[in-house]
Design a protein around this motif. Sequence first.
Motif, PDB file in Angstrom:
ATOM      1  N   ASN A  93      89.883  41.984   2.730  1.00  0.00           N
ATOM      2  CA  ASN A  93      90.761  42.236   1.589  1.00  0.00           C
ATOM      3  C   ASN A  93      89.956  42.473   0.320  1.00  0.00           C
ATOM      4  OD1 ASN A  93      92.921  41.866   3.257  1.00  0.00           O
ATOM      5  ND2 ASN A  93      93.555  39.910   2.399  1.00  0.00           N
ATOM      6  N   GLN A  94      88.853  41.742   0.202  1.00  0.00           N
ATOM      7  CA  GLN A  94      88.062  41.822  -1.019  1.00  0.00           C
ATOM      8  C   GLN A  94      87.164  43.050  -1.063  1.00  0.00           C
ATOM      9  OE1 GLN A  94      85.994  38.217  -1.961  1.00  0.00           O
ATOM     10  NE2 GLN A  94      85.128  39.013  -3.842  1.00  0.00           N
ATOM     11  N   TYR A  95      86.568  43.400   0.096  1.00  0.00           N
ATOM     12  CA  TYR A  95      85.571  44.469   0.095  1.00  0.00           C
ATOM     13  C   TYR A  95      86.021  45.744   0.805  1.00  0.00           C
ATOM     14  CZ  TYR A  95      82.464  40.837  -1.595  1.00  0.00           C
ATOM     15  OH  TYR A  95      81.890  39.827  -2.339  1.00  0.00           O
ATOM     16  N   GLY A  96      87.174  45.714   1.448  1.00  0.00           N
ATOM     17  CA  GLY A  96      87.688  46.900   2.122  1.00  0.00           C
ATOM     18  C   GLY A  96      87.388  46.925   3.609  1.00  0.00           C
ATOM     19  N   SER A  97      86.204  46.466   3.989  1.00  0.00           N
ATOM     20  CA  SER A  97      85.825  46.399   5.403  1.00  0.00           C
ATOM     21  C   SER A  97      84.588  45.521   5.528  1.00  0.00           C
ATOM     22  CB  SER A  97      85.524  47.787   5.963  1.00  0.00           C
ATOM     23  OG  SER A  97      84.336  48.305   5.387  1.00  0.00           O
ATOM     24  N   ILE A  98      84.302  45.090   6.758  1.00  0.00           N
ATOM     25  CA  ILE A  98      83.094  44.307   7.013  1.00  0.00           C
ATOM     26  C   ILE A  98      81.860  45.152   6.734  1.00  0.00           C
ATOM     27  CG2 ILE A  98      81.744  43.084   8.757  1.00  0.00           C
ATOM     28  CD1 ILE A  98      84.261  41.588   7.848  1.00  0.00           C
ATOM     29  N   ASP A  99      81.911  46.437   7.113  1.00  0.00           N
ATOM     30  CA  ASP A  99      80.776  47.342   6.874  1.00  0.00           C
ATOM     31  C   ASP A  99      80.477  47.454   5.380  1.00  0.00           C
ATOM     32  OD1 ASP A  99      80.287  47.853   9.524  1.00  0.00           O
ATOM     33  OD2 ASP A  99      81.554  49.627   9.600  1.00  0.00           O
ATOM     34  N   ALA A 100      81.529  47.563   4.573  1.00  0.00           N
ATOM     35  CA  ALA A 100      81.339  47.682   3.120  1.00  0.00           C
ATOM     36  C   ALA A 100      80.701  46.418   2.562  1.00  0.00           C
ATOM     37  CB  ALA A 100      82.681  47.939   2.439  1.00  0.00           C
ATOM     38  N   LEU A 101      81.117  45.263   3.067  1.00  0.00           N
ATOM     39  CA  LEU A 101      80.535  43.996   2.624  1.00  0.00           C
ATOM     40  C   LEU A 101      79.057  43.931   2.984  1.00  0.00           C
ATOM     41  CD1 LEU A 101      80.467  41.070   1.644  1.00  0.00           C
ATOM     42  CD2 LEU A 101      81.465  40.386   3.830  1.00  0.00           C
ATOM     43  N   ILE A 102      78.715  44.286   4.219  1.00  0.00           N
ATOM     44  CA  ILE A 102      77.318  44.222   4.653  1.00  0.00           C
ATOM     45  C   ILE A 102      76.467  45.208   3.868  1.00  0.00           C
ATOM     46  CG2 ILE A 102      75.766  44.661   6.602  1.00  0.00           C
ATOM     47  CD1 ILE A 102      77.991  43.554   8.415  1.00  0.00           C
ATOM     48  N   ALA A 103      77.029  46.397   3.602  1.00  0.00           N
ATOM     49  CA  ALA A 103      76.301  47.387   2.804  1.00  0.00           C
ATOM     50  C   ALA A 103      75.992  46.835   1.420  1.00  0.00           C
ATOM     51  CB  ALA A 103      77.122  48.670   2.688  1.00  0.00           C
ATOM     52  N   ARG A 104      76.949  46.119   0.850  1.00  0.00           N
ATOM     53  CA  ARG A 104      76.735  45.521  -0.475  1.00  0.00           C
ATOM     54  C   ARG A 104      75.689  44.407  -0.397  1.00  0.00           C
ATOM     55  NH1 ARG A 104      79.573  45.503  -5.168  1.00  0.00           N
ATOM     56  NH2 ARG A 104      81.337  46.601  -4.232  1.00  0.00           N
ATOM     57  N   MET A 105      75.748  43.608   0.673  1.00  0.00           N
ATOM     58  CA  MET A 105      74.826  42.481   0.831  1.00  0.00           C
ATOM     59  C   MET A 105      73.383  42.944   1.023  1.00  0.00           C
ATOM     60  SD  MET A 105      77.185  40.131   3.343  1.00  0.00           S
ATOM     61  CE  MET A 105      76.092  38.722   3.493  1.00  0.00           C
ATOM     62  N   THR A 106      73.211  44.111   1.671  1.00  0.00           N
ATOM     63  CA  THR A 106      71.859  44.586   1.989  1.00  0.00           C
ATOM     64  C   THR A 106      71.438  45.769   1.120  1.00  0.00           C
ATOM     65  OG1 THR A 106      72.763  45.999   3.744  1.00  0.00           O
ATOM     66  CG2 THR A 106      72.040  43.788   4.374  1.00  0.00           C
ATOM     67  N   LYS A 107      72.191  46.042   0.083  1.00  0.00           N
ATOM     68  CA  LYS A 107      71.946  47.234  -0.745  1.00  0.00           C
ATOM     69  C   LYS A 107      70.541  47.233  -1.344  1.00  0.00           C
ATOM     70  CE  LYS A 107      73.854  49.836  -4.641  1.00  0.00           C
ATOM     71  NZ  LYS A 107      74.925  49.880  -5.666  1.00  0.00           N
ATOM     72  N   ASN A 108      70.156  46.133  -1.946  1.00  0.00           N
ATOM     73  CA  ASN A 108      68.852  46.068  -2.609  1.00  0.00           C
ATOM     74  C   ASN A 108      67.874  45.298  -1.736  1.00  0.00           C
ATOM     75  OD1 ASN A 108      66.656  45.853  -4.334  1.00  0.00           O
ATOM     76  ND2 ASN A 108      67.935  45.533  -6.147  1.00  0.00           N
ATOM     77  N   LYS A 109      67.318  45.990  -0.726  1.00  0.00           N
ATOM     78  CA  LYS A 109      66.437  45.322   0.231  1.00  0.00           C
ATOM     79  C   LYS A 109      65.147  44.828  -0.422  1.00  0.00           C
ATOM     80  CE  LYS A 109      68.180  47.629   4.361  1.00  0.00           C
ATOM     81  NZ  LYS A 109      67.893  48.475   5.521  1.00  0.00           N
ATOM     82  N   ALA A 110      64.672  45.577  -1.425  1.00  0.00           N
ATOM     83  CA  ALA A 110      63.447  45.162  -2.104  1.00  0.00           C
ATOM     84  C   ALA A 110      63.635  43.813  -2.801  1.00  0.00           C
ATOM     85  CB  ALA A 110      63.032  46.225  -3.128  1.00  0.00           C
ATOM     86  N   LYS A 111      64.792  43.654  -3.438  1.00  0.00           N
ATOM     87  CA  LYS A 111      65.080  42.395  -4.133  1.00  0.00           C
ATOM     88  C   LYS A 111      65.262  41.257  -3.133  1.00  0.00           C
ATOM     89  CE  LYS A 111      67.994  40.488  -7.791  1.00  0.00           C
ATOM     90  NZ  LYS A 111      69.100  40.770  -8.724  1.00  0.00           N
ATOM     91  N   ILE A 112      65.924  41.549  -1.990  1.00  0.00           N
ATOM     92  CA  ILE A 112      66.111  40.528  -0.955  1.00  0.00           C
ATOM     93  C   ILE A 112      64.760  40.082  -0.422  1.00  0.00           C
ATOM     94  CG2 ILE A 112      66.969  40.112   1.385  1.00  0.00           C
ATOM     95  CD1 ILE A 112      69.311  41.972   0.741  1.00  0.00           C
ATOM     96  N   THR A 113      63.876  41.055  -0.169  1.00  0.00           N
ATOM     97  CA  THR A 113      62.546  40.734   0.354  1.00  0.00           C
ATOM     98  C   THR A 113      61.770  39.872  -0.632  1.00  0.00           C
ATOM     99  OG1 THR A 113      62.475  42.797   1.610  1.00  0.00           O
ATOM    100  CG2 THR A 113      60.374  41.710   1.162  1.00  0.00           C
ATOM    101  N   GLU A 114      61.837  40.257  -1.899  1.00  0.00           N
ATOM    102  CA  GLU A 114      61.129  39.502  -2.940  1.00  0.00           C
ATOM    103  C   GLU A 114      61.616  38.056  -3.008  1.00  0.00           C
ATOM    104  OE1 GLU A 114      60.638  39.553  -7.828  1.00  0.00           O
ATOM    105  OE2 GLU A 114      61.403  41.325  -6.778  1.00  0.00           O
ATOM    106  N   SER A 115      62.945  37.885  -3.001  1.00  0.00           N
ATOM    107  CA  SER A 115      63.511  36.538  -3.070  1.00  0.00           C
ATOM    108  C   SER A 115      63.199  35.732  -1.814  1.00  0.00           C
ATOM    109  CB  SER A 115      65.033  36.617  -3.265  1.00  0.00           C
ATOM    110  OG  SER A 115      65.349  37.236  -4.484  1.00  0.00           O
TER     111      SER A 115
END
Length: 283
Positions: A141-163
């Motif tokens: 309901n919030q993100y439209g689909s599970i795929d859209a949520l995962i895309a948002r969660m993994t969008k900035n891979k460089a920042k995720i890697t750094e953290s």
Amino acid sequence: MMTIHELANYSGISIRMLHYYDRIDLLKPCCIEPNGYRKYNEESLRRLQQIMFYKEMDLPLKKIKEIMNQPLFNQKAAIKNQKDFLIAKRNRLTKLIEQMEQILEGNNEMDFKVFEHNELEEVFRSRIMQLDEGYQQALINQYGSIDALIARMTKNKAKITESAIKYYGSVDKYIESLKQAPLPKEGMGKLQLKLDGIVKKIAAYKGEDVSKPEIQKLVNEWKETFKMILEQDDISETFRRIYHSYMNRQEIIKIMDEIYGGGSSVFVGKAMKYNDRDMPAIK
């Protein structure tokens, strides 16, 4: 109807394993005849198929049982999520196989991009699939689909890697931490759906005075629901930070407005702030 021997022959699952599934309440026979024979029907076959799909995803039986024994478990929704997960995994394996074929054909050009691992995306998807049905629906309901949520969660891979490196030492350690992190308690999905509905109702009053009793009644309902999610009586500090974010953090405003309509984030934030008007402003 099938006997356990017929089911074993049909499915390729051993009788011993079917007995074990029965014992742990993962796959019960639809009935047991007076002579002690276990019988399985079409619904049993569908459930067994779903179990086998989950096993293909390397989920332990204990976790499969937790997922499938949830009161709100939906077979079709589960199969859709399983399909998405396996497609993502297949795509990664296809890239690896293509790289191997090129090497066997004499192409010695090295392409290490093929090893860029989508395990983080796969882990996020796996964790989401293990949530109860209500919680998954709240995310959809919030993100439209599970795929859209995962895309948002993994969008900035460089920042995720750094953290991940900063706080866990490596991406692999971060992924292992995600795998072992406890899931939200059963029933939290219903509360998330309720929160979503309340915010929609508040946003529907956009343009009106936030002091309106109907709006403030909804804000109070939101607070009481949020208390149940946090399992805390005093949520005042968290409440202030939330409405402060709704009014000031551009990334939150963008997400909220995409979901509930332009101007919703600030309006809901102001309604919450009015509810908290006797408290000092957050710094």
